[in-house]
Scaffold this motif. Structure first.
Motif, mmCIF file in Angstrom:
data_model
loop_
_atom_site.group_PDB
_atom_site.id
_atom_site.type_symbol
_atom_site.label_atom_id
_atom_site.label_comp_id
_atom_site.label_asym_id
_atom_site.label_seq_id
_atom_site.Cartn_x
_atom_site.Cartn_y
_atom_site.Cartn_z
ATOM 1 N N GLY A 171 0.901 -1.282 0.199
ATOM 2 C CA GLY A 171 -0.009 0.043 0.014
ATOM 3 C C GLY A 171 0.840 1.133 -0.144
ATOM 4 N N SER A 172 0.505 1.985 -0.772
ATOM 5 C CA SER A 172 0.933 3.470 -0.664
ATOM 6 C C SER A 172 2.614 3.482 -0.614
ATOM 7 N N THR A 173 3.110 3.049 -1.523
ATOM 8 C CA THR A 173 4.664 3.042 -1.791
ATOM 9 C C THR A 173 5.121 4.376 -2.456
ATOM 10 N N THR B 237 10.506 7.852 3.726
ATOM 11 C CA THR B 237 10.799 7.286 4.756
ATOM 12 C C THR B 237 12.138 6.530 4.785
ATOM 13 N N HIS B 238 12.516 5.914 5.928
ATOM 14 C CA HIS B 238 13.934 5.273 5.864
ATOM 15 C C HIS B 238 13.999 3.976 5.175
ATOM 16 N N LEU B 267 21.998 0.180 2.871
ATOM 17 C CA LEU B 267 22.581 1.199 2.485
ATOM 18 C C LEU B 267 21.924 2.318 3.073
ATOM 19 N N GLY B 268 22.419 2.979 4.096
ATOM 20 C CA GLY B 268 21.741 4.017 4.769
ATOM 21 C C GLY B 268 21.680 5.211 4.059
ATOM 22 N N ALA B 269 20.588 5.495 3.300
ATOM 23 C CA ALA B 269 20.339 6.567 2.442
ATOM 24 C C ALA B 269 20.515 7.995 3.103
ATOM 25 N N PHE B 270 19.886 8.158 4.375
ATOM 26 C CA PHE B 270 20.008 9.323 4.918
ATOM 27 C C PHE B 270 21.319 9.762 5.418
#
Lengths: 224, 354
Positions: A171-173, B237-238, B267-270
């Motif tokens: 849902g909601s990606t 989001t993370h 891979l820690g994007a932030f």
């Protein structure tokens, strides 16, 4: 199951919302157009589309219904596509100044080394601008979202990165805003258009570092 | 044409697709463990240490009475998986008891050294941090705490009061090694680096001048895939950001000749960009104290394939160290320590025993 029912409900409602939404290129009832776009959105893609104007008595407006297919051009792959069907009409129009909210339903697919994904979504855009006799310019503020996405990781992703990835419907990606400009001019039956701007995740941010930095599309429309 | 009929098309298409593909319960992309592995904050089965006010994903191999080598991975944001994996032999599971061998990759050095691997703050299987929380000074402080942790452990378990370690840094790990030595030169006996990131503005400028523009890669499969992925996944989001970031892992820099199958856990994007921002300033130099204060030696290892586009790079980097040596490994690029770990390990052994 509750969330699935909600999503189906939204899809059933969208055409009703769209019936009250509206037009970017005002095509009068009974007229038609073929169009082709090329540019970065979000990859380098080509779009071909068809649009037709209809008169709708109960809202006393002309509306335009369009359908288009977009695919990347660098290396054509039939598994990468975006299908849109949309409805557009003018909400407020005064002496050439126009406010409209086009709405599109979108089916998108992609396949890369990491996963295959199929999404159902929509975009909503607020357009405000001026239409002269031979030219127009609009500001656009849009919102694009994927309601549901089917994702399946490749064997390669599972082998070298994450073996426990969960394949299935998510849902909601995806959701993001757009802010930009649209403009064009007409020579007889041909319109040349541009659309450019910035996709952003956080409306208050100057840019979204993990997003493509801009979108830019050049288009040609032929009216008949 | 009847409009009502036209409007039903997308609904019918969606219902047919849902039916054919069997849409069950919807998964949440932001639930830990769905797209990318859980971190030590979410998975109690992962090995860890607690230092400097945080927990870090960490493991150590070998006899602790031996000299200690601390391995520093690249990124920033990547993890130590490639250090303990080996092409064609082992893609180290995040769970130690699921691995097929226990001395894969550079962890084979455990027969002579006590090998410590950890995922840096916000990276790999260490816990996530939001944007703007982690900076380079914090990374240096974490490394100091890791060193203290293992030196104390060594004293507790063997009675040996050691006060120095060896460092081995790969890519960004080389920047971190150098930043640490600049601040704590007395804590490091010798340092080994595999293709370290630039130590100064001058080296950065050389690197950028000799690198291909990202625009030259338009049309490459990985870049098309990455760009198109934004229609399906956005990085707000993370979990989604970390997942999407992997699309470009080991692919974005053709001059590096990286093997795109080099494994990593997360891979820690932030973390990826903001920890290198400080290195973009005009006065960037993390070596100001090294020449005068560092008594140890530096070994720079590079792949021959990376050396070709950047021929002056090794000398420019080594000039920041008072004693430096250089070894090139044939046939590999930036991921050579995963592709030829036996050869790299032999070079390290030879250097450290000189």
């Amino acid at each position: 199951m509750k969330s699935k029912a909600m999503i189906i409900g939204v899809f059933l409602l969208l055409p009703i919302i769209a019936a009250n939404a509206q037009v970017m290129f005002p095509i009068p009832a009974g007229n038609r157009a073929m169009y082709m776009n090329f540019g970065l959105d979000p990859a380098v893609i080509t779009t071909i589309g068809y649009a037709q104007g209809f008169g709708v008595d109960f809202i006393k407006r002309d509306i335009m219904v369009s359908a288009e297919l977009a695919m990347p051009v660098a290396k054509m792959d039939l598994r990468d596509y975006r299908l849109k069907i949309g409805v557009q009409t003018s909400i407020i129009n005064y002496k050439g100044w126009d406010f409209s909210i086009p709405v599109h339903l979108i089916l998108r697919g992609t396949k890369n080394w990491m996963h295959s994904a199929t999404s159902f979504g929509a975009d909503f855009t607020a357009l405000f601008g001026y239409y002269g006799k031979w030219w127009f310019v609009n500001l656009e503020f849009g919102y694009d979202l994927a309601f549901i996405t089917k994702m399946k990781a490749t064997d390669r992703y599972k082998k070298y990165y994450y073996p426990d990835f969960k394949d299935g419907w998510y849902g909601s990606t995806s959701h993001f805003f757009t802010r930009g400009i649209r403009a064009g001019f007409r020579i007889r039956r041909t319109e040349i258009t541009i659309r450019a701007g910035q996709p952003i995740i956080d409306w208050t941010a100057e840019s979204s570092e993990l997003m493509p930095p801009f979108y830019g599309i050049l288009g040609v429309n032929y009216l008949f | 044409m009847k409009l009502k009929k036209l409007w039903t098309l997308p609904i019918v298409a969606m219902l047919i697709t849902l039916t054919l593909t069997g849409c069950g319960e919807l998964l949440d992309p932001d639930e830990p463990g769905n797209l990318v592995p859980r971190t030590v904050a979410e998975d109690p089965l992962l090995p860890r240490i607690e230092v400097n006010g945080t927990i870090l994903h960490a493991e150590a191999f070998g006899d602790i009475s031996n000299p200690i080598i601390i391995f520093l991975h690249g990124g920033p944001g990547s993890d130590y998986r490639a250090f303990i994996s080996q092409i064609g032999v082992e893609n180290a599971s995040r769970y130690p008891n699921e691995r097929t061998i226990t001395n894969g990759g550079l962890s084979q050095l455990q027969d002579e050294y006590y090998c410590v691997f950890y995922d840096q703050r916000g990276a790999g299987l260490s816990p996530r941090f939001d944007k703007g929380v982690v900076d380079f000074d914090m990374y240096v402080a974490d490394l100091d705490a890791v060193i203290n942790h293992y030196l104390q452990k060594k004293e507790n378990e063997t009675g040996i009061g050691d006060d120095q370690v060896y460092l081995m840094g790969w890519s960004y790990g080389g920047i971190l090694s150098t930043g640490y030595i600049n601040k704590h030169p007395e804590r490091v006996k010798d340092v080994v680096m595999y293709e370290p990131g630039p130590f100064s503005k001058k080296v950065w400028d050389y690197f950028i001048e000799n690198s291909e523009s990202p625009f030259a890669q338009i049309g490459e499969d990985w870049l098309d895939g990455y760009l198109l992925s934004h229609d399906h996944i956005t990085s707000d989001t993370h979990e989604r950001a970390d997942y999407q970031r992997i699309l470009g892992a080991f692919r974005g820099q053709p001059e590096f000749n990286q093997n795109p199958n080099t494994p990593l856990w997360r891979l820690g994007a932030f973390i990826s960009n903001e920890n290198l921002d400080f290195s973009q300033s005009d006065n960037y130099d993390i070596t100001s104290n090294i020449t005068a204060s560092f008594q140890g030696r530096m070994l720079l290892i590079a792949g021959k394939l990376t050396e070709e586009p950047y021929p002056e790079y090794p000398d420019m980097q080594m000039s920041h160290y008072p004693q430096a040596e250089y070894v090139a490994i044939a046939g590999v690029g930036h991921t050579g320590l995963w592709e030829k770990p036996d050869e790299v390990a032999a070079v390290i052994r030879n250097f450290l025993t000189q």
